[in-house]
Each structure stands twice: as structure tokens, then as C-alpha cells.
Design an enzyme around this catalytic site. Structure first.
Site, short mmCIF file in Angstrom:
data_model
loop_
_atom_site.label_atom_id
_atom_site.label_comp_id
_atom_site.label_asym_id
_atom_site.label_seq_id
_atom_site.Cartn_x
_atom_site.Cartn_y
_atom_site.Cartn_z
N ASP A 64 0.88 -1.17 0.00
CA ASP A 64 0.00 0.00 0.00
C ASP A 64 0.91 1.22 0.00
O ASP A 64 1.67 1.43 0.95
CB ASP A 64 -0.90 -0.02 1.25
CG ASP A 64 -1.89 1.13 1.24
OD1 ASP A 64 -1.65 2.14 0.54
OD2 ASP A 64 -2.92 1.04 1.95
N TYR A 157 -8.29 15.66 -8.25
CA TYR A 157 -7.46 14.82 -9.13
C TYR A 157 -6.57 15.72 -10.00
O TYR A 157 -5.37 15.48 -10.13
CB TYR A 157 -8.39 13.96 -9.98
CG TYR A 157 -7.70 13.05 -10.98
CD1 TYR A 157 -6.95 11.96 -10.55
CD2 TYR A 157 -7.82 13.26 -12.35
CE1 TYR A 157 -6.34 11.10 -11.48
CE2 TYR A 157 -7.23 12.42 -13.27
CZ TYR A 157 -6.48 11.34 -12.83
OH TYR A 157 -5.88 10.50 -13.74
N1 NAP Z 1 -8.09 5.57 -17.00
C1 NAP Z 1 -7.96 6.82 -17.41
O1 NAP Z 1 -8.88 7.38 -18.07
C2 NAP Z 1 -6.70 7.59 -17.10
C3 NAP Z 1 -6.47 8.79 -17.82
C4 NAP Z 1 -5.32 9.51 -17.54
C5 NAP Z 1 -4.43 9.07 -16.59
N2 NAP Z 1 -4.68 7.91 -15.89
C6 NAP Z 1 -3.73 7.52 -14.87
O2 NAP Z 1 -3.27 6.21 -15.13
C7 NAP Z 1 -2.83 5.61 -13.92
C8 NAP Z 1 -3.38 4.19 -13.83
O3 NAP Z 1 -4.78 4.27 -13.75
P1 NAP Z 1 -5.78 3.21 -14.42
O4 NAP Z 1 -6.72 3.98 -15.27
O5 NAP Z 1 -5.03 2.08 -14.99
O6 NAP Z 1 -6.61 2.79 -13.12
P2 NAP Z 1 -6.85 1.38 -12.37
O7 NAP Z 1 -7.16 0.32 -13.36
O8 NAP Z 1 -7.85 1.68 -11.31
O9 NAP Z 1 -5.43 1.08 -11.72
C9 NAP Z 1 -4.94 1.82 -10.65
C10 NAP Z 1 -3.78 1.06 -10.05
O10 NAP Z 1 -3.25 1.80 -8.94
C11 NAP Z 1 -3.12 0.92 -7.83
N3 NAP Z 1 -3.25 1.67 -6.57
C12 NAP Z 1 -4.20 2.56 -6.23
N4 NAP Z 1 -4.01 2.98 -4.96
C13 NAP Z 1 -2.91 2.33 -4.49
C14 NAP Z 1 -2.22 2.32 -3.24
N5 NAP Z 1 -2.61 3.07 -2.20
N6 NAP Z 1 -1.13 1.52 -3.11
C15 NAP Z 1 -0.73 0.73 -4.14
N7 NAP Z 1 -1.34 0.71 -5.35
C16 NAP Z 1 -2.42 1.48 -5.51
C17 NAP Z 1 -4.26 -0.10 -8.02
O11 NAP Z 1 -3.92 -1.33 -7.39
P3 NAP Z 1 -4.60 -1.93 -6.05
O12 NAP Z 1 -5.98 -1.43 -5.96
O13 NAP Z 1 -4.46 -3.41 -6.25
O14 NAP Z 1 -3.72 -1.43 -4.95
C18 NAP Z 1 -4.21 -0.30 -9.52
O15 NAP Z 1 -3.23 -1.26 -9.86
C19 NAP Z 1 -3.28 6.52 -12.78
O16 NAP Z 1 -2.19 7.29 -12.31
C20 NAP Z 1 -4.30 7.43 -13.46
O17 NAP Z 1 -4.38 8.69 -12.84
C21 NAP Z 1 -5.79 7.16 -16.13
#
Ligand code: NAP
Length: 269
Positions: A64, A157
Site C-alpha cells: 500500500d 485529481y
Molecule cells: N483511466 C484513465 O482514463 C486515465 C487517464 C489519464 C491518466 N490515468 C492515470 O493512469 C494511472 C493508472 O490508472 P488506471 O486507469 O489504470 O486505473 P486502475 O485500473 O484503477 O489502476 C490503478 C492502479 O493503482 C493501484 N493503486 C491505487 N491505490 C494504491 C495504493 N494506495 N497503493 C498501491 N497501489 C495502488 C491499483 O492497485 P490496487 O488497488 O491493487 O492497490 C491499480 O493497480 C493513474 O495514475 C491514473 O491517474 C488514467
């Protein structure tokens, strides 16, 4: 930079963009540490990494990231498992999907998002820099277009991603050629991030872009790794993302109106 045989740590590797980044690093033949909280999901991604190429190696490190000690320990354990570190991918993140005034506890939400998206990034970087200096390595930060442009329903965010840009743009200037930094700015990507916001009480009131306007996580990961290989400073994805900084200068109100319309806010107020 070359990605084959690279020693990489990917945070947020249990889901979405991070899982695809890890698998594609495996396809290059990299050795990868996978970090996130949900061990069973990390194990499944590790299996995909190992299947990607016979030389690929995957280590699962459940963590975490919301405490400084955990971030420091994660870097130490990764360096131990890999025998050094060439690539730190700071990808773990959480979001929100609500008007600021509709959040039940706005300050708690802002603090939680800042902890994961910004302070964990700083803590990981502090501990990793001596190792990355030694390998003349690279940090890839998965930020967002919301780090360089506003978006309604994402106030806290956007603040966390703007902080990420301020920190890493300044750090890049300090480090010169010693350690490279790539800031990746995806637009909307089809991942569970919005469901997670809803489940964790950070809002579900906003409309979202239709699925056909969202990039796949695999395509997003491919663009990010291409930018890392080309040693780019910043990667802005989508035509709108490339245009928005100029629109902000020329006609800032237009972005507000377009994003309000796209997210259905005018129909609700
Ligand atoms: N999806 C979009 O539209 C989008 C657009 C622009 C940028 N992003 C960025 O892309 C990145 C990845 O996001 P995603 O869209 O792939 O979302 P996601 O599928 O929800 O993945 C988020 C990841 O972060 C991990 N995480 C969250 N809180 C954590 C904590 N306290 N400790 C350890 N791990 C943690 C989660 O793992 P666990 O829950 O297993 O810990 C998961 O592996 C983020 O930084 C997001 O801001 C996403």
C-alpha cells in the site's frame, strides 16, 4: 533507452494501464517488479509477463503506497530482487468523478488523492534516485491530460496531477542527463478507475465519455513505452490533448464549455 533486459518497477500493476505496461515490458524481455495492494491480481499479471517472452522475469511485491515507509521499502525490495533499477514507472493512482460541492467530505477526498498520486510519487523517487543515477536510468510518470488542463468533476485529481508536473518538470531540470524523466499524459482510457472512485466514495455523479472515445489500456501502454524508448520529456495523447494547451492560451472558456457539455453538466444544473 532499450527496454529488453531492463530492470523495471511498475506501480499500480494489478489493473488497467499498469498491468498492460508490465505485460508489454515482459514482451521486450524485461525483468519487472509488480507493485499494488491486490496480490491475487498481481499474481495473474505476473503470469502474463512470464508467458510474454521466455527471458521475461516477474516479481510480485504487494504494497500500500500510502505511507512513506512502504514506498521506501518497495524500492529496496525491488533493487534487491532485480540487482539494481533502470526504470521506475510511477503509475498507481486514484481519481474522482463528482462536482466539488457534491463530495461528502471534500478535504478528505483531496488528501487521499494527493497521498496516492503525489506524495507516493515523491517518496518513491527519493528512494530510487541513487539507484537510477548509478544505472543512468529513467522515471516514467503516468500523469494525465488533467495535469496540464482543467476538467470539471476532477478538481482534486487535477490538483494532484498538476503537482506531479510541477515536481517532475523541476526535478528534470535539476538532474540534467543523469536520470531521464518522461511525463505521460493520457486522455480517457478504458480501465476500472471510475468504478474504483464510485466504490470508494469519491463520486459517481458525472457522465462519462462514451466507450468509443476511450483509448484501450494496451494502446495507452504501447504509446507510453514508445515515449520511454525515445526518451521523450512528455507525451500528450489524443488530438484534443495536444490542442488543449493552445486553446487555453487563446480561448480558455472554450475548454470549460466543451468539457461541461461532454460530461453532461449543463443538462444537470
Ligand atoms: N483511466 C484513465 O482514463 C486515465 C487517464 C489519464 C491518466 N490515468 C492515470 O493512469 C494511472 C493508472 O490508472 P488506471 O486507469 O489504470 O486505473 P486502475 O485500473 O484503477 O489502476 C490503478 C492502479 O493503482 C493501484 N493503486 C491505487 N491505490 C494504491 C495504493 N494506495 N497503493 C498501491 N497501489 C495502488 C491499483 O492497485 P490496487 O488497488 O491493487 O492497490 C491499480 O493497480 C493513474 O495514475 C491514473 O491517474 C488514467
Amino acid at each position: 533507452m532499450k527496454l529488453d533486459d531492463t530492470r523495471a518497477l511498475v506501480t499500480g500493476a494489478s489493473s488497467g494501464i499498469g498491468a498492460e505496461l508490465a505485460v508489454q515490458l515482459g514482451e521486450y524481455g524485461a525483468r519487472v517488479c509488480l507493485a499494488a495492494r491486490r496480490r491475487e491480481l498481481l499474481d495473474a499479471v505476473a503470469e502474463r509477463v512470464r508467458r510474454a517472452k521466455p527471458s521475461a522475469v516477474a516479481h510480485v511485491l504487494p504494497v500500500d503506497l500510502d505511507t512513506e515507509a512502504a514506498c521506501r521499502e518497495l524500492i529496496d525490495r525491488s533493487v534487491e530482487a532485480l540487482g539494481g533499477l533502470d526504470l521506475l514507472v510511477i503509475n498507481a493512482g486514484i481519481s474522482m468523478n463528482a462536482r466539488f460541492e457534491e463530495l461528502p467530505d471534500p478535504l478528505a477526498t483531496a488528501r487521499a488523492i494527493m497521498e496516492t498520486n503525489y506524495f507516493a510519487a515523491v517518496a518513491l523517487t527519493a528512494q530510487a534516485l541513487p539507484h537510477l543515477r548509478r544505472s543512468r536510468g529513467r522515471i516514467v510518470v503516468v500523469s494525465s491530460l488533467v495535469g496540464v488542463a482543467p476538467l470539471p468533476t476532477r478538481t482534486a485529481y487535477a490538483a494532484s496531477k498538476h503537482a506531479v508536473h510541477g515536481f517532475f518538470d523541476s526535478l528534470r531540470a535539476e538532474l540534467g542527463a543523469a536520470v531521464g524523466i518522461t511525463l505521460a499524459c493520457p486522455g480517457a482510457v478504458a480501465t476500472p478507475i471510475r468504478e474504483v472512485s464510485k466504490a470508494q466514495g469519491r463520486g459517481a455523479t458525472a457522465a462519462e465519455l462514451p466507450d468509443d472515445e476511450q483509448m484501450s489500456a494496451a494502446e495507452c501502454a504501447r504509446l507510453i513505452l514508445d515515449a520511454a524508448r525515445a526518451e521523450k520529456r512528455e507525451l500528450r495523447m489524443t488530438a484534443a490533448g495536444k490542442l488543449s494547451p493552445w486553446m487555453r492560451l487563446i480561448a480558455p472558456g472554450v475548454i470549460d464549455r466543451v468539457t461541461r457539455y461532454k460530461l453532461g453538466l449543463d443538462r444537470r444544473s
